[in-house]
Design a protein around this motif. Sequence first.
Motif, PDB file in Angstrom:
ATOM      1  N   VAL A  58      34.221  49.452  23.176  1.00 36.92           N
ATOM      2  CA  VAL A  58      33.686  50.066  24.297  1.00 36.92           C
ATOM      3  C   VAL A  58      32.686  51.141  23.051  1.00 36.92           C
ATOM      4  N   ASP A  59      30.782  51.092  23.293  1.00 38.33           N
ATOM      5  CA  ASP A  59      29.965  51.353  23.504  1.00 38.33           C
ATOM      6  C   ASP A  59      30.047  52.450  24.218  1.00 38.33           C
ATOM      7  N   VAL A  60      30.006  53.191  22.625  1.00 35.56           N
ATOM      8  CA  VAL A  60      29.455  55.224  22.498  1.00 35.56           C
ATOM      9  C   VAL A  60      28.274  55.487  23.568  1.00 35.56           C
ATOM     10  N   GLY A  61      28.254  56.192  24.958  1.00 31.68           N
ATOM     11  CA  GLY A  61      26.846  56.478  24.598  1.00 31.68           C
ATOM     12  C   GLY A  61      25.949  55.624  24.523  1.00 31.68           C
ATOM     13  N   ILE A  62      26.603  54.122  26.012  1.00 31.85           N
ATOM     14  CA  ILE A  62      25.581  52.965  25.507  1.00 31.85           C
ATOM     15  C   ILE A  62      24.983  52.965  26.282  1.00 31.85           C
ATOM     16  N   LEU A  79      32.507  47.057  27.186  1.00 32.39           N
ATOM     17  CA  LEU A  79      32.686  48.858  28.239  1.00 32.39           C
ATOM     18  C   LEU A  79      31.886  49.831  27.854  1.00 32.39           C
ATOM     19  N   GLY A  80      31.373  50.494  29.063  1.00 31.06           N
ATOM     20  CA  GLY A  80      30.969  52.043  28.078  1.00 31.06           C
ATOM     21  C   GLY A  80      31.028  52.904  28.764  1.00 31.06           C
ATOM     22  N   VAL A  81      31.168  54.039  27.510  1.00 22.91           N
ATOM     23  CA  VAL A  81      31.248  55.289  27.805  1.00 22.91           C
ATOM     24  C   VAL A  81      29.820  55.870  27.617  1.00 22.91           C
ATOM     25  N   GLU A  82      29.354  56.785  28.802  1.00 24.21           N
ATOM     26  CA  GLU A  82      28.541  57.600  28.724  1.00 24.21           C
ATOM     27  C   GLU A  82      28.487  58.774  29.288  1.00 24.21           C
ATOM     28  N   VAL A  83      27.825  60.014  29.086  1.00 26.81           N
ATOM     29  CA  VAL A  83      27.662  61.220  29.313  1.00 26.81           C
ATOM     30  C   VAL A  83      26.558  61.546  30.149  1.00 26.81           C
ATOM     31  N   ALA A  88      23.583  55.633  32.421  1.00 25.99           N
ATOM     32  CA  ALA A  88      25.202  54.851  33.246  1.00 25.99           C
ATOM     33  C   ALA A  88      25.343  54.337  34.663  1.00 25.99           C
ATOM     34  N   GLN A  89      23.978  54.984  35.152  1.00 26.89           N
ATOM     35  CA  GLN A  89      23.398  54.505  36.124  1.00 26.89           C
ATOM     36  C   GLN A  89      22.671  52.424  35.609  1.00 26.89           C
ATOM     37  N   GLY A  95      24.409  45.129  34.588  1.00 29.33           N
ATOM     38  CA  GLY A  95      25.792  44.611  34.576  1.00 29.33           C
ATOM     39  C   GLY A  95      27.261  45.103  33.654  1.00 29.33           C
ATOM     40  N   PHE A  96      26.987  45.663  33.020  1.00 31.58           N
ATOM     41  CA  PHE A  96      28.247  46.599  32.735  1.00 31.58           C
ATOM     42  C   PHE A  96      28.800  47.661  33.554  1.00 31.58           C
ATOM     43  N   GLU A  97      30.430  47.084  32.823  1.00 30.60           N
ATOM     44  CA  GLU A  97      30.999  48.679  33.346  1.00 30.60           C
ATOM     45  C   GLU A  97      30.899  49.823  32.150  1.00 30.60           C
ATOM     46  N   VAL A  98      30.621  50.711  33.265  1.00 31.29           N
ATOM     47  CA  VAL A  98      30.297  52.254  32.967  1.00 31.29           C
ATOM     48  C   VAL A  98      31.060  52.815  33.050  1.00 31.29           C
ATOM     49  N   GLU A  99      31.981  53.941  31.723  1.00 32.55           N
ATOM     50  CA  GLU A  99      32.621  55.513  32.387  1.00 32.55           C
ATOM     51  C   GLU A  99      31.646  56.344  32.277  1.00 32.55           C
TER      52      GLU A  99
END
Length: 293
Positions: A58-62, A79-83, A88-89, A95-99
């Motif tokens: 998990v990449d926090v703040g991808i 997997l990215g997590v981005e505020v 994120a887009q 090619g990353f999945e980002v939540e």
Amino acid sequence: MPTLPPEHSPDSARESHQARELAESFGSDPDRYDRARPRYPEAMVDAIVAASPGLDVVDVGIGTGIAARQFRAAGCRVLGVEVDARMAQWARQQGFEVEVAAFEAWDPAGRIFDAVISGQTWHWVEPVGGAAKAAEALRPGGRLAAFWNAGQPPTELAQAFAEVYRRVAPDSLAARWATAAAQDAYSMPHQKVVDGIRAAGGFGDPEEWRFDWERSYTRDEWLDHLPTTGGHAQFSAATQDAVLVGVGAAIDAAGGSFPVRFTTTVVTAVLREGHDRHLEDHLRPGGYVTGSK
């Protein structure tokens, strides 16, 4: 000029994780951010991957995926997590999945990972809530690794940069960061990260790893980089232009290019075997404790 904001804003009593308007300023020009921000040393990526039990990360703040691409190249599934939805887009286009979520409020939904990484971002995360969330998402033996680049131009040039900021924007955050860089007095928020990991529980003793490296910047490369740093986020267009003109002139006077000495520092800890992530429930009445989002 350092590439990381200090843990406390010099002109505010707020902690960095509460300065959400600054944290979310970088998405205004993700293309420039991705192009101009420095990468991380391959030795650091290899060390984190080798010290993790597997390749699910998990990449926090991808962000735009700068670190994520390096970990993907090393064989990881990221997997990215981005505020910031704009960042994120951009990462999704790589090619990353980002939540989209603040990490402290993110729901792993029962998924378990081998590593939680965070490049140039963990100072925007509430220290205890972030570490507790990492513990929730990691398998026993999994690794939390938060890392930062800090760059130091040659002393005389750093002093010339600081003088530009003092002249053009004397009361700005950037002026104070530039002065700290010129005096080689920069410090990263490592102790706050270490304290948060210890307070969250479940982790072994935090460690600090250091990687020293160097790269050369041309005038144009440095001027492309500067607007991506936090100290420039709230400049008016006129102030930004004046800073870039002054810094560009200083670089021209120094010959048009210069080396920057980087230190990449990692604060890392391993989730203990046998850790029960439900023991952190007291930290989250309805959700983990967070700072302002």
